[in-house]
Design a protein around this motif. Structure first.
Motif, PDB file in Angstrom:
ATOM      1  N   GLN A  13      -6.198 -11.413 -54.708  1.00  0.00           N
ATOM      2  CA  GLN A  13      -6.071 -11.482 -53.258  1.00  0.00           C
ATOM      3  C   GLN A  13      -5.418 -12.797 -52.839  1.00  0.00           C
ATOM      4  OE1 GLN A  13      -9.963 -10.837 -51.563  1.00  0.00           O
ATOM      5  NE2 GLN A  13      -9.774  -8.622 -51.751  1.00  0.00           N
ATOM      6  N   PRO A  14      -4.775 -12.807 -51.696  1.00  0.00           N
ATOM      7  CA  PRO A  14      -4.207 -14.077 -51.192  1.00  0.00           C
ATOM      8  C   PRO A  14      -5.285 -15.155 -51.132  1.00  0.00           C
ATOM      9  CG  PRO A  14      -3.404 -12.241 -49.893  1.00  0.00           C
ATOM     10  CD  PRO A  14      -4.451 -11.674 -50.813  1.00  0.00           C
ATOM     11  N   GLY A  16      -6.433 -16.557 -53.782  1.00  0.00           N
ATOM     12  CA  GLY A  16      -7.102 -16.567 -55.079  1.00  0.00           C
ATOM     13  C   GLY A  16      -6.357 -17.367 -56.129  1.00  0.00           C
ATOM     14  N   PRO A  88       1.274 -13.942 -51.148  1.00  0.00           N
ATOM     15  CA  PRO A  88       2.001 -12.705 -51.483  1.00  0.00           C
ATOM     16  C   PRO A  88       3.397 -12.980 -52.044  1.00  0.00           C
ATOM     17  CG  PRO A  88       0.839 -12.424 -49.418  1.00  0.00           C
ATOM     18  CD  PRO A  88       0.681 -13.871 -49.793  1.00  0.00           C
ATOM     19  N   VAL A 123      -0.002 -10.465 -55.787  1.00  0.00           N
ATOM     20  CA  VAL A 123      -0.887 -11.081 -54.805  1.00  0.00           C
ATOM     21  C   VAL A 123      -0.892 -10.190 -53.569  1.00  0.00           C
ATOM     22  CG1 VAL A 123      -1.461 -13.145 -53.502  1.00  0.00           C
ATOM     23  CG2 VAL A 123      -0.267 -13.344 -55.707  1.00  0.00           C
ATOM     24  N   SER A 124      -2.007  -9.550 -53.349  1.00  0.00           N
ATOM     25  CA  SER A 124      -2.078  -8.585 -52.256  1.00  0.00           C
ATOM     26  C   SER A 124      -3.528  -8.355 -51.859  1.00  0.00           C
ATOM     27  CB  SER A 124      -1.441  -7.262 -52.680  1.00  0.00           C
ATOM     28  OG  SER A 124      -1.598  -6.288 -51.671  1.00  0.00           O
ATOM     29  N   SER A 125      -3.727  -8.091 -50.581  1.00  0.00           N
ATOM     30  CA  SER A 125      -5.066  -7.744 -50.110  1.00  0.00           C
ATOM     31  C   SER A 125      -5.267  -6.234 -50.139  1.00  0.00           C
ATOM     32  CB  SER A 125      -5.287  -8.292 -48.697  1.00  0.00           C
ATOM     33  OG  SER A 125      -4.277  -7.829 -47.828  1.00  0.00           O
TER      34      SER A 125
END
Length: 125
Positions: A13-14, A16, A88, A123-125
């Motif tokens: 996740q962003p 992280g 991201p 990198v993504s939620s």
């Protein structure tokens, strides 16, 4: 046979963190520097940073300073890329590569002799 194998990529996740590893075999880090590169979809491969066990580190992307750190464990013949506060836009395939001698001043791919197969970082939620 000289070989580089990356690992440690994945989905995060962003904000992280991830730590990538680059395990070298067939040669010693005493005589080679290791660089990290990344390639995002539709973009050219870009240099991230490089480390030489004798001469220190070289940053290829000033924008990543403070978030990314490179280190090496010569006993394990492994180089690490610690990535914090991921965004991201850090999404890419990350590659490590070996260059004989010190880190090339510029992130020029032909200065590197051996390449790993890459590891995906998303990198993504």
């Amino acid at each position: 046979q000289l070989q580089l194998v990356e690992s440690g990529g994945g989905l995060v996740q962003p904000g992280g963190s991830l730590r990538l590893s680059c395990a070298a075999s067939g040669f010693t880090l005493d005589y080679y520097s290791i660089g990290w590169f990344r390639q995002a979809p539709g973009k050219e491969r870009e240099g991230v940073m490089c480390i030489s066990s004798r001469l220190g580190t070289t940053n290829y992307a000033d924008s990543l300073k403070g978030r990314f750190t490179i280190s090496s464990d010569n006993a394990k013949n492994t180089v690490y890329l610690q990535m914090n506060s991921l965004k991201p836009e850090d999404t890419a395939v990350y590659y490590c590569a070996a260059s004989y001698g010190s880190c090339p001043r510029e992130a020029v791919m032909y200065e590197y002799d051996y390449w790993g197969q890459g590891t995906q970082v998303t990198v993504s939620s």
